[in-house]
Design an enzyme around this catalytic site. Structure first.
Site, PDB file in Angstrom:
ATOM      1  N   ARG A 269       0.924  -1.002   0.051  1.00 34.11           N
ATOM      2  CA  ARG A 269       0.033   0.130   0.154  1.00 34.11           C
ATOM      3  C   ARG A 269       0.995   1.196  -0.003  1.00 34.11           C
ATOM      4  NH1 ARG A 269      -1.653   2.467   4.532  1.00 34.11           N
ATOM      5  NH2 ARG A 269      -1.760   0.526   5.563  1.00 34.11           N
TER       6      ARG A 269
ATOM      7  N   TYR B  16     -16.352  14.290 -16.239  1.00 35.69           N
ATOM      8  CA  TYR B  16     -16.809  13.044 -15.925  1.00 35.69           C
ATOM      9  C   TYR B  16     -18.055  13.040 -14.816  1.00 35.69           C
ATOM     10  CZ  TYR B  16     -17.194   8.197 -14.299  1.00 35.69           C
ATOM     11  OH  TYR B  16     -17.582   6.915 -14.258  1.00 35.69           O
TER      12      TYR B  16
ATOM     13  N   ASP C 165      -7.629  17.106 -15.499  1.00 39.17           N
ATOM     14  CA  ASP C 165      -7.775  15.289 -16.053  1.00 39.17           C
ATOM     15  C   ASP C 165      -7.297  15.309 -17.459  1.00 39.17           C
ATOM     16  OD1 ASP C 165      -9.045  13.201 -16.497  1.00 39.17           O
ATOM     17  OD2 ASP C 165     -10.742  13.189 -15.174  1.00 39.17           O
TER      18      ASP C 165
ATOM     19  N   LYS D 267      -8.393   4.066 -19.232  1.00 42.91           N
ATOM     20  CA  LYS D 267      -8.840   4.626 -20.592  1.00 42.91           C
ATOM     21  C   LYS D 267      -7.516   4.168 -21.436  1.00 42.91           C
ATOM     22  CE  LYS D 267     -12.833   5.282 -18.795  1.00 42.91           C
ATOM     23  NZ  LYS D 267     -12.547   5.573 -17.411  1.00 42.91           N
TER      24      LYS D 267
HETATM   25  N1  LCS Z   1     -11.931  10.999 -15.736  1.00 42.07           N
HETATM   26  C1  LCS Z   1     -12.575  10.940 -16.672  1.00 42.07           C
HETATM   27  C2  LCS Z   1     -12.203  11.828 -17.879  1.00 42.07           C
HETATM   28  C3  LCS Z   1     -13.101   9.703 -17.032  1.00 42.07           C
HETATM   29  O1  LCS Z   1     -13.732   9.552 -18.417  1.00 42.07           O
HETATM   30  C4  LCS Z   1     -13.142   8.682 -16.144  1.00 42.07           C
HETATM   31  C5  LCS Z   1     -14.136   7.518 -16.288  1.00 42.07           C
HETATM   32  C6  LCS Z   1     -12.674   9.055 -14.823  1.00 42.07           C
HETATM   33  C7  LCS Z   1     -12.187  10.083 -14.738  1.00 42.07           C
HETATM   34  C8  LCS Z   1     -12.961   8.010 -13.612  1.00 42.07           C
HETATM   35  O2  LCS Z   1     -11.921   6.931 -14.013  1.00 42.07           O
HETATM   36  P1  LCS Z   1     -12.190   5.308 -13.426  1.00 42.07           P
HETATM   37  O3  LCS Z   1     -12.462   5.521 -11.747  1.00 42.07           O
HETATM   38  O4  LCS Z   1     -13.558   5.018 -14.190  1.00 42.07           O
HETATM   39  O5  LCS Z   1     -11.048   4.648 -13.767  1.00 42.07           O
HETATM   40  N2  LCS Z   1     -15.076   7.689 -17.550  1.00 42.07           N
HETATM   41  C9  LCS Z   1     -15.835   6.834 -17.787  1.00 42.07           C
HETATM   42  C10 LCS Z   1     -16.749   6.793 -18.729  1.00 42.07           C
HETATM   43  O6  LCS Z   1     -16.965   8.007 -19.528  1.00 42.07           O
HETATM   44  N3  LCS Z   1     -17.556   5.885 -18.805  1.00 42.07           N
HETATM   45  O7  LCS Z   1     -17.327   5.327 -17.887  1.00 42.07           O
HETATM   46  C11 LCS Z   1     -16.031   5.340 -17.059  1.00 42.07           C
END
Ligand code: LCS
Length: 407
Positions: free
Chosen positions: A60, A113, A185, A210
């Site tokens: 951790r 998001y 972001d 992503k």
């Molecule tokens: N930032 C952006 C720009 C995102 O599109 C997402 C997730 C996150 C942060 C969060 O990331 P995660 O915790 O899911 O790894 N975006 C998603 C979307 O557009 N569809 O499903 C997840």
């Protein structure tokens, strides 16, 4: 040429980070699937806890495989250092909780998001942290939202799902003027297309679920800090919240990142061709893709990005029902949320990813009922075009609507 100083992004993604395996010469970083690390003596254990011995203690707090990925992505973004997290949301919540105190205020991009804004509006308020979510593509709207206690600008550019851009250089200037941190972001661009630290960002974060991983098989995130002080603050919060990264997860992302430039190049080429095709389609009301010269932020894209990326949003004439019909009728594109994988994904933000925002806030942010979001993948362009063509053919015609255009 020094191996560690390549100029080209496609070279950097393949070689960034430490030597994969100094012990045996493996060309892939080993997975240190261990929760804890032994000490040779009590003194050594004490020295590690005191920070006098740099060895690992407990996963951790740090792990060699995760460390290799952190160093790799820190290098790609041009940051001081990075912290792997268990998800993109873990990176976001750690950045917000780690950099803000009770009584502080954050100004953010309205079309982020959904859960990013949801976390701030529903949970940060309980800790006395306020937020304003504004159309940051208009720089004046940021200036208008600044308060004496504003301590952070949280910018998502391109924004999810409107694909609107925010001027990073202007944000860097405003943040400096008002003594706030600029947090960006960078998920939609990845470091091969945009490097926010160059424009004055203090923290860059990603959902590595992503593009950085790129294979739709891992959930992960990362925080990259400009300097040691911010890194230490984020690290202390992350280790306590516990949203740290697992070594197997880190290894998969390390494997994915090596093909990042190749994947982005192919997907971006497909996206440019699809956007140009969609904008001419009679059933499409508008297309948002900053690669189109008609896009109002095309010049800004050229200024701060090496390319427009592979995310497109478009409006289907006929609104909610027409958008839903389109996503139901595709056969090749996969009807799923998330983005940045090899396969093309299609979704409807108003009924899926952005439902945590009340309708009025959603529409004000440009997340309209007719909006379909496409994460363009690496398939052959003609196959993707034919798939969308047959899906749109099944959407009922709307008479007397305006012609298609950019947004
Ligand atoms: N930032 C952006 C720009 C995102 O599109 C997402 C997730 C996150 C942060 C969060 O990331 P995660 O915790 O899911 O790894 N975006 C998603 C979307 O557009 N569809 O499903 C997840």
């Amino acid at each position: 040429m020094d191996k560690k100083q390549p100029k080209r992004e496609e070279t950097k993604v393949i070689h960034a980070g430490p030597d994969p395996d100094p012990l045996y010469g493996g060309v892939s970083t080993p997975i240190y699937q261990s929760s804890t690390f032994s000490f040779r003596s009590g003194d050594q254990g004490a020295a590690r806890f005191a920070g006098e011995d740099s060895g690992f203690i407990y996963t951790r707090l740090g792990n060699p495989t995760t460390r290799a990925l952190e160093q790799c992505v820190a290098e790609l973004e041009g940051g001081y250092d990075a912290l792997g997290t268990s998800s993109g949301m873990a990176a976001i919540s750690t950045a917000l909780l780690g950099c803000l105190d009770r009584g502080d205020h954050v100004v953010g991009t309205d079309a982020v998001y959904g859960p990013t804004r949801g976390f701030a509006e529903k949970h940060l308020t309980r800790f006395g942290i306020e937020s304003s979510w504004v159309p940051t593509e208009r720089i004046e709207s940021i200036r208008e939202a600044i308060r004496p206690n504003t301590r952070m600008l949280f910018i998502e550019t391109p924004a999810n799902p409107t694909i609107k851009l925010t001027d990073l250089e202007a944000c860097g200037r405003i943040a400096k003027e008002c003594g706030a941190l600029l947090v960006v972001d960078n998920t939609f661009s990845s470091p091969v297309l945009q490097k926010p630290l160059r424009f004055g960002a203090d923290v860059v974060l990603h959902s590595m679920t992503k593009y950085l991983n790129g294979h739709s098989d891992v959930v992960a995130g990362i925080l990259i800090a400009r300097d040691q002080e911010i890194h230490a603050r984020l690290q202390a919060m992350l280790q306590n919240l516990g949203g740290t990264m697992d070594p197997h997860q880190a290894w998969l992302v390390l494997r994915g990142v090596r093909s990042l430039a190749l994947r982005v190049e192919k997907a971006q080429e497909n996206a440019g061709r699809l956007a140009a095709w969609l904008v001419e389609h009679p059933k499409i009301a508008w297309v948002s893709y900053p690669g189109m010269p008609s896009h109002p932020q095309h010049e800004l894209m050229k200024k701060q990005m090496a390319g427009p990326g592979a995310m497109i949003s478009f409006g289907v004439r006929g609104g909610y029902e027409a958008a839903k019909r389109t996503i139901d009728e595709v056969r090749l594109a996969v009807l799923a949320v998330s983005l940045g994988g090899l396969e093309t994904l299609i979704e409807h933000p108003a009924s899926m990813t952005h439902t945590c925002l009340p309708r009025a806030e959603r529409e004000e942010a440009g997340i309209t009922d007719d909006l379909v979001r496409l994460s363009v993948g690496c398939e052959g362009f003609e196959d993707l075009r034919d798939d969308l063509e047959q899906a749109l053919a099944k959407v009922p015609e709307v008479s007397g609507s305006p012609t298609a255009g950019g947004r």
